[in-house]
Design a protein around this motif. Structure first.
Motif, mmCIF file in Angstrom:
data_model
loop_
_atom_site.group_PDB
_atom_site.id
_atom_site.type_symbol
_atom_site.label_atom_id
_atom_site.label_comp_id
_atom_site.label_asym_id
_atom_site.label_seq_id
_atom_site.Cartn_x
_atom_site.Cartn_y
_atom_site.Cartn_z
ATOM 1 N N ASN A 15 0.900 -1.175 0.208
ATOM 2 C CA ASN A 15 -0.055 -0.082 0.095
ATOM 3 C C ASN A 15 0.916 1.298 -0.060
ATOM 4 O O ASN A 15 0.449 2.253 -0.665
ATOM 5 N N PHE A 16 2.081 1.237 0.803
ATOM 6 C CA PHE A 16 2.944 2.418 0.856
ATOM 7 C C PHE A 16 3.429 2.597 -0.617
ATOM 8 O O PHE A 16 3.682 3.796 -1.101
ATOM 9 N N ARG A 17 4.052 1.621 -1.239
ATOM 10 C CA ARG A 17 4.677 1.630 -2.465
ATOM 11 C C ARG A 17 3.847 1.969 -3.359
ATOM 12 O O ARG A 17 4.028 2.767 -4.407
ATOM 13 N N ALA A 18 2.332 1.648 -3.515
ATOM 14 C CA ALA A 18 1.334 2.134 -4.399
ATOM 15 C C ALA A 18 0.989 3.515 -4.205
ATOM 16 O O ALA A 18 0.694 4.156 -5.494
ATOM 17 N N ASN A 19 1.286 4.027 -3.132
ATOM 18 C CA ASN A 19 1.113 5.538 -2.888
ATOM 19 C C ASN A 19 2.396 6.185 -3.527
ATOM 20 O O ASN A 19 3.288 6.499 -2.779
ATOM 21 N N ARG A 20 2.394 6.598 -4.856
ATOM 22 C CA ARG A 20 3.450 7.224 -5.458
ATOM 23 C C ARG A 20 4.216 8.519 -5.109
ATOM 24 O O ARG A 20 5.515 8.596 -4.764
ATOM 25 N N ARG A 21 3.362 9.253 -4.335
ATOM 26 C CA ARG A 21 3.533 10.416 -4.196
ATOM 27 C C ARG A 21 4.358 10.354 -2.580
ATOM 28 O O ARG A 21 5.492 10.841 -2.422
ATOM 29 N N PHE A 23 5.860 7.417 -1.632
ATOM 30 C CA PHE A 23 7.058 6.440 -2.091
ATOM 31 C C PHE A 23 8.175 7.237 -2.790
ATOM 32 O O PHE A 23 9.396 7.031 -2.211
ATOM 33 N N TRP A 24 8.045 8.071 -3.537
ATOM 34 C CA TRP A 24 9.014 8.886 -4.124
ATOM 35 C C TRP A 24 9.579 10.112 -3.239
ATOM 36 O O TRP A 24 10.672 10.523 -3.214
ATOM 37 N N MET A 349 11.456 20.479 2.766
ATOM 38 C CA MET A 349 12.071 19.440 3.800
ATOM 39 C C MET A 349 10.611 18.953 4.545
ATOM 40 O O MET A 349 10.408 17.920 4.551
ATOM 41 N N LEU A 350 9.846 20.103 4.880
ATOM 42 C CA LEU A 350 8.668 19.629 5.663
ATOM 43 C C LEU A 350 7.616 18.983 4.627
ATOM 44 O O LEU A 350 6.616 18.191 4.970
ATOM 45 N N SER A 351 7.498 19.356 3.305
ATOM 46 C CA SER A 351 6.636 18.920 2.363
ATOM 47 C C SER A 351 6.719 17.301 2.214
ATOM 48 O O SER A 351 5.977 16.566 2.220
ATOM 49 N N LEU A 352 7.943 17.178 2.090
ATOM 50 C CA LEU A 352 8.400 15.654 1.967
ATOM 51 C C LEU A 352 8.312 14.754 3.018
ATOM 52 O O LEU A 352 7.695 13.761 2.953
ATOM 53 N N LEU A 353 8.344 15.376 4.361
ATOM 54 C CA LEU A 353 8.186 14.625 5.525
ATOM 55 C C LEU A 353 6.431 14.377 5.757
ATOM 56 O O LEU A 353 6.135 13.045 6.108
ATOM 57 N N GLU A 358 1.898 10.934 5.704
ATOM 58 C CA GLU A 358 0.662 10.617 5.130
ATOM 59 C C GLU A 358 0.594 9.066 4.626
ATOM 60 O O GLU A 358 -0.354 8.376 4.594
ATOM 61 N N GLY A 359 1.584 8.671 3.662
ATOM 62 C CA GLY A 359 1.615 7.554 3.158
ATOM 63 C C GLY A 359 1.670 6.201 4.050
ATOM 64 O O GLY A 359 1.063 5.265 3.995
#
Length: 371
Positions: A15-21, A23-24, A349-353, A358-359
């Protein structure tokens, strides 16, 4: 490695890997933090490797005085100085101490210095030849605009902005991870004890948390910083003291709900210890609600460190601080590169976190499935 996980954890990973946002975001953030761990090899005012008279030296890890390269002083060698570079290049020619340019020209044209054969040496520099505390000779006023030498410009003390961002990113993320890890352990343990045992234990803990939560944490940290010189670990302790209560409420609620479930009663009837029931059977059910709050704690720790540094009550002024960079951007409004550098650093930094957590939250939620 994934095959060794339980079927439930395999489903969560899928499920986490399917969430591309998410995962990347994890890949990008992981690479950024991984490279920042080797900041000394990316941005440093000392070379990574020096070859002098057939011997190899590692200035990044070891102190070398100037006398080790044929100089006069026992202080640390200034590898950016022309005299030291000439000494290393020529193998310690005495003429380098007085006329380094002439010594280098003579070595290049004749192959000798003062009649002696040249012993060539060399240095391998990092991509950014400045550390976070390197004061550069700009030949003009500071802060200076971005140029070929300083890609993001310099601050008001002539320090390279990009080098300070690299070190500041590593410091901020490490600080947040340490604070969140310790706070989560304390908060989850406290919430589990409250919810599982209930009764008087829960009542006493709740009153204690209410009293502790009413303490103005920012004022306490400022008072302590005015009395005791602040450092990294002291600030971690102070932040943990006031952030562990964030997870107590959700963990307590989940344990109160699950403590009378049939599988818990069956485990008690079989003689399973309370500690094993709490952390092996009940806690996994409380992880979804717990992980939901983790991004707020992580971003709060980073923002708290930046706020204290912005106000001047955080880490020492010599430390690579993103909050101090933000303060300089506020002070020097004409230096727009400072404001843009601080803004984009915090935004990325904060957006990526937030995307990563969320994933993770959605992966632990049994109601959500990604394709």
């Amino acid at each position: 490695m994934i095959d060794r996980l339980s079927p439930l954890n395999q489903r969560r990973w899928r499920n986490f890997r399917a969430n591309r946002r998410a995962f990347w975001s994890l890949i990008i953030f992981g690479l950024l933090y991984f490279f920042s761990l080797f900041a000394e090899f990316i941005a440093n005012d000392q070379p990574i490797l020096v070859q002098y008279r057939g011997e190899y030296h590692f200035p990044t890890f070891q102190f070398y005085p100037e006398t080790a390269f044929g100089g006069e002083f026992r202080t640390q060698a200034d590898y950016g100085a022309s005299e030291v570079q000439c000494l290393i290049r020529t193998g310690g020619a005495e003429l380098c101490l007085y006329e380094p340019d002439a010594a280098m020209d003579e070595a290049q044209t004749q192959g000798t210095v003062e009649g002696e054969p040249i012993v060539e040496g060399w240095m391998i520099w990092p991509p950014i030849p400045y550390s976070y505390d390197t004061v550069n000779n700009l030949g003009g006023p500071a802060p200076s605009a971005p140029d070929a030498n300083h890609w993001l410009g310099t601050d008001d003390t002539a320090r390279d902005v990009l080098a300070r961002i690299i070190y500041g990113f590593r410091l901020s993320v490490t600080f947040a991870l340490v604070v969140v890890a310790v706070s989560s352990l304390i908060g989850i343990a406290a919430g589990a004890v409250q919810g599982f045992f209930g009764g008087l234990t829960d009542l006493l803990f709740q009153r204690l948390i209410e009293l502790w939560g009413s303490v103005p944490s920012l004022y306490v940290i400022i008072i302590v910083a005015a009395i005791i010189p602040m450092n990294f670990w002291l600030l971690v302790v102070l932040m943990v003291l006031f952030s562990w209560t964030a997870l107590v409420g959700v963990v307590r609620a989940e344990f109160l709900r699950a403590r009378n479930f049939e599988y818990v009663r069956a485990a008690r009837a079989l003689g399973v210890s309370n500690l094993r029931i709490m952390f092996r059977h009940v806690l996994p059910n409380a992880m979804v609600a717990t992980i939901t709050l983790l991004p707020f704690i992580v971003t709060g720790a980073i923002a708290g460190l930046a706020t204290l540094d912005f106000l001047g009550f955080g880490l020492p002024a010599s430390a690579p601080s993103l909050g101090e960079l933000t303060l300089q951007a506020k002070t020097h409004l004409q230096a727009t590169w400072l404001g843009f550098s601080a803004f984009f650093t915090f935004a990325i930094m904060l957006s990526l976190l937030v995307f990563i957590f969320e994933g993770v939250r959605d992966a632990f939620d049994p109601r959500k499935t990604f394709r």
